[in-house]
Design a protein around this motif. Sequence first.
Motif, PDB file in Angstrom:
ATOM      1  N   MET A 191       0.815  -1.185   0.000  1.00 37.88           N
ATOM      2  CA  MET A 191       0.000   0.000   0.000  1.00 37.88           C
ATOM      3  C   MET A 191       0.868   1.260   0.000  1.00 37.88           C
ATOM      4  N   ARG A 192       2.133   1.112   0.344  1.00 33.47           N
ATOM      5  CA  ARG A 192       3.023   2.283   0.363  1.00 33.47           C
ATOM      6  C   ARG A 192       3.207   2.860  -1.040  1.00 33.47           C
ATOM      7  N   LEU A 193       3.257   2.002  -2.051  1.00 35.43           N
ATOM      8  CA  LEU A 193       3.368   2.489  -3.419  1.00 35.43           C
ATOM      9  C   LEU A 193       2.161   3.361  -3.769  1.00 35.43           C
ATOM     10  N   ALA A 194       0.983   2.927  -3.374  1.00 33.71           N
ATOM     11  CA  ALA A 194      -0.229   3.702  -3.637  1.00 33.71           C
ATOM     12  C   ALA A 194      -0.179   5.035  -2.905  1.00 33.71           C
ATOM     13  N   ALA A 195       0.251   5.022  -1.668  1.00 33.41           N
ATOM     14  CA  ALA A 195       0.314   6.259  -0.883  1.00 33.41           C
ATOM     15  C   ALA A 195       1.305   7.239  -1.490  1.00 33.41           C
ATOM     16  N   TRP A 196       2.482   6.763  -1.848  1.00 32.85           N
ATOM     17  CA  TRP A 196       3.479   7.639  -2.459  1.00 32.85           C
ATOM     18  C   TRP A 196       3.000   8.145  -3.818  1.00 32.85           C
ATOM     19  N   SER A 197       2.349   7.282  -4.580  1.00 36.90           N
ATOM     20  CA  SER A 197       1.838   7.685  -5.892  1.00 36.90           C
ATOM     21  C   SER A 197       0.790   8.780  -5.766  1.00 36.90           C
ATOM     22  N   VAL A 198      -0.121   8.636  -4.809  1.00 36.04           N
ATOM     23  CA  VAL A 198      -1.156   9.655  -4.608  1.00 36.04           C
ATOM     24  C   VAL A 198      -0.515  10.956  -4.119  1.00 36.04           C
ATOM     25  N   PRO A 200      -2.217  10.301   4.446  1.00 32.89           N
ATOM     26  CA  PRO A 200      -1.921   9.629   5.722  1.00 32.89           C
ATOM     27  C   PRO A 200      -2.749   8.350   5.910  1.00 32.89           C
ATOM     28  N   GLY A 201      -3.997   8.395   5.478  1.00 33.68           N
ATOM     29  CA  GLY A 201      -4.836   7.201   5.564  1.00 33.68           C
ATOM     30  C   GLY A 201      -4.356   6.093   4.656  1.00 33.68           C
ATOM     31  N   LEU A 202      -3.829   6.455   3.500  1.00 39.17           N
ATOM     32  CA  LEU A 202      -3.286   5.440   2.594  1.00 39.17           C
ATOM     33  C   LEU A 202      -2.039   4.785   3.188  1.00 39.17           C
ATOM     34  N   PHE A 203      -1.209   5.575   3.845  1.00 39.14           N
ATOM     35  CA  PHE A 203      -0.031   4.985   4.490  1.00 39.14           C
ATOM     36  C   PHE A 203      -0.431   4.021   5.608  1.00 39.14           C
ATOM     37  N   ARG A 204      -1.616   4.236   6.190  1.00 38.49           N
ATOM     38  CA  ARG A 204      -2.124   3.345   7.244  1.00 38.49           C
ATOM     39  C   ARG A 204      -3.120   2.325   6.715  1.00 38.49           C
ATOM     40  N   SER A 205      -3.255   2.240   5.371  1.00 39.32           N
ATOM     41  CA  SER A 205      -4.139   1.279   4.705  1.00 39.32           C
ATOM     42  C   SER A 205      -5.594   1.404   5.139  1.00 39.32           C
ATOM     43  N   LYS A 206      -6.095   2.608   5.206  1.00 37.60           N
ATOM     44  CA  LYS A 206      -7.486   2.851   5.590  1.00 37.60           C
ATOM     45  C   LYS A 206      -8.369   2.888   4.351  1.00 37.60           C
ATOM     46  N   ARG A 207      -9.443   2.104   4.379  1.00 36.82           N
ATOM     47  CA  ARG A 207     -10.339   1.974   3.242  1.00 36.82           C
ATOM     48  C   ARG A 207     -10.966   3.306   2.800  1.00 36.82           C
ATOM     49  N   PRO A 208     -11.455   4.183   3.699  1.00 38.12           N
ATOM     50  CA  PRO A 208     -12.045   5.448   3.224  1.00 38.12           C
ATOM     51  C   PRO A 208     -11.064   6.301   2.426  1.00 38.12           C
ATOM     52  N   ALA A 261      -9.433  24.850  -9.692  1.00 38.71           N
ATOM     53  CA  ALA A 261      -9.777  23.432  -9.786  1.00 38.71           C
ATOM     54  C   ALA A 261      -8.696  22.556  -9.169  1.00 38.71           C
ATOM     55  N   SER A 262      -7.440  22.946  -9.346  1.00 39.47           N
ATOM     56  CA  SER A 262      -6.361  22.084  -8.871  1.00 39.47           C
ATOM     57  C   SER A 262      -6.175  22.129  -7.365  1.00 39.47           C
ATOM     58  N   VAL A 263      -6.369  23.283  -6.760  1.00 38.96           N
ATOM     59  CA  VAL A 263      -6.123  23.402  -5.314  1.00 38.96           C
ATOM     60  C   VAL A 263      -7.036  22.495  -4.493  1.00 38.96           C
ATOM     61  N   PRO A 264      -8.362  22.494  -4.703  1.00 34.40           N
ATOM     62  CA  PRO A 264      -9.200  21.589  -3.896  1.00 34.40           C
ATOM     63  C   PRO A 264      -8.885  20.110  -4.124  1.00 34.40           C
ATOM     64  N   PHE A 265      -8.645  19.736  -5.394  1.00 34.87           N
ATOM     65  CA  PHE A 265      -8.307  18.337  -5.662  1.00 34.87           C
ATOM     66  C   PHE A 265      -6.986  17.969  -4.988  1.00 34.87           C
ATOM     67  N   SER A 266      -6.011  18.841  -5.072  1.00 39.58           N
ATOM     68  CA  SER A 266      -4.712  18.568  -4.447  1.00 39.58           C
ATOM     69  C   SER A 266      -4.831  18.443  -2.935  1.00 39.58           C
ATOM     70  N   LEU A 267      -5.558  19.358  -2.329  1.00 38.28           N
ATOM     71  CA  LEU A 267      -5.728  19.301  -0.874  1.00 38.28           C
ATOM     72  C   LEU A 267      -6.469  18.042  -0.443  1.00 38.28           C
ATOM     73  N   ALA A 268      -7.493  17.658  -1.199  1.00 37.20           N
ATOM     74  CA  ALA A 268      -8.230  16.436  -0.858  1.00 37.20           C
ATOM     75  C   ALA A 268      -7.341  15.203  -0.999  1.00 37.20           C
ATOM     76  N   LEU A 269      -6.544  15.162  -2.068  1.00 33.99           N
ATOM     77  CA  LEU A 269      -5.632  14.026  -2.243  1.00 33.99           C
ATOM     78  C   LEU A 269      -4.558  13.999  -1.162  1.00 33.99           C
ATOM     79  N   LEU A 270      -4.041  15.170  -0.815  1.00 30.51           N
ATOM     80  CA  LEU A 270      -3.049  15.232   0.265  1.00 30.51           C
ATOM     81  C   LEU A 270      -3.655  14.794   1.594  1.00 30.51           C
ATOM     82  N   ALA A 271      -4.923  15.109   1.814  1.00 29.76           N
ATOM     83  CA  ALA A 271      -5.590  14.686   3.043  1.00 29.76           C
ATOM     84  C   ALA A 271      -5.781  13.170   3.085  1.00 29.76           C
ATOM     85  N   CYS A 272      -5.834  12.531   1.935  1.00 22.84           N
ATOM     86  CA  CYS A 272      -5.994  11.074   1.873  1.00 22.84           C
ATOM     87  C   CYS A 272      -4.698  10.312   2.134  1.00 22.84           C
TER      88      CYS A 272
END
Length: 115
Positions: A1-8, A47-55, A34-45
């Motif tokens: 899942m680390r690859l996914a987190a780093w990729s995002v 930490p959860g990806l590094f912890r393998s959280k489904r949401p 358009a880019s700022v909200p998408f970037s912030l939302a992806l950046l907010a995701c």
Amino acid sequence: MRLAAWSVLIYALVVAAGGIFGYLHSHSAASLFASVPFSLALLACTPGLFRSKRPSLIISLILVFVLDAFFTFRFSQSLKWMPAGMMVVVSLFTISAIVYGVRKTGSCSTSRKSS
């Protein structure tokens, strides 16, 4: 899942940089707004990806799909490699990394605690 987190994480930075560049180069406020909200939302995701959280996985996958659909449409209209074509390729790589990360780990944990 680390690859996914780093990729995002990298994808979020590329989206932000592209929006800023679009604003500075073409004076396109739409790119920036358009880019700022998408970037912030992806950046907010991330930490959860590094912890393998489904949401975090679901939200980041939806956001990347939406951006990929947008850039695919733009590329089909303009046939210009920059920025639409490049972002289609980067989006598909990010989606592939997320799917690979899920398949490699089997599944991600839920954010709820079991009783």
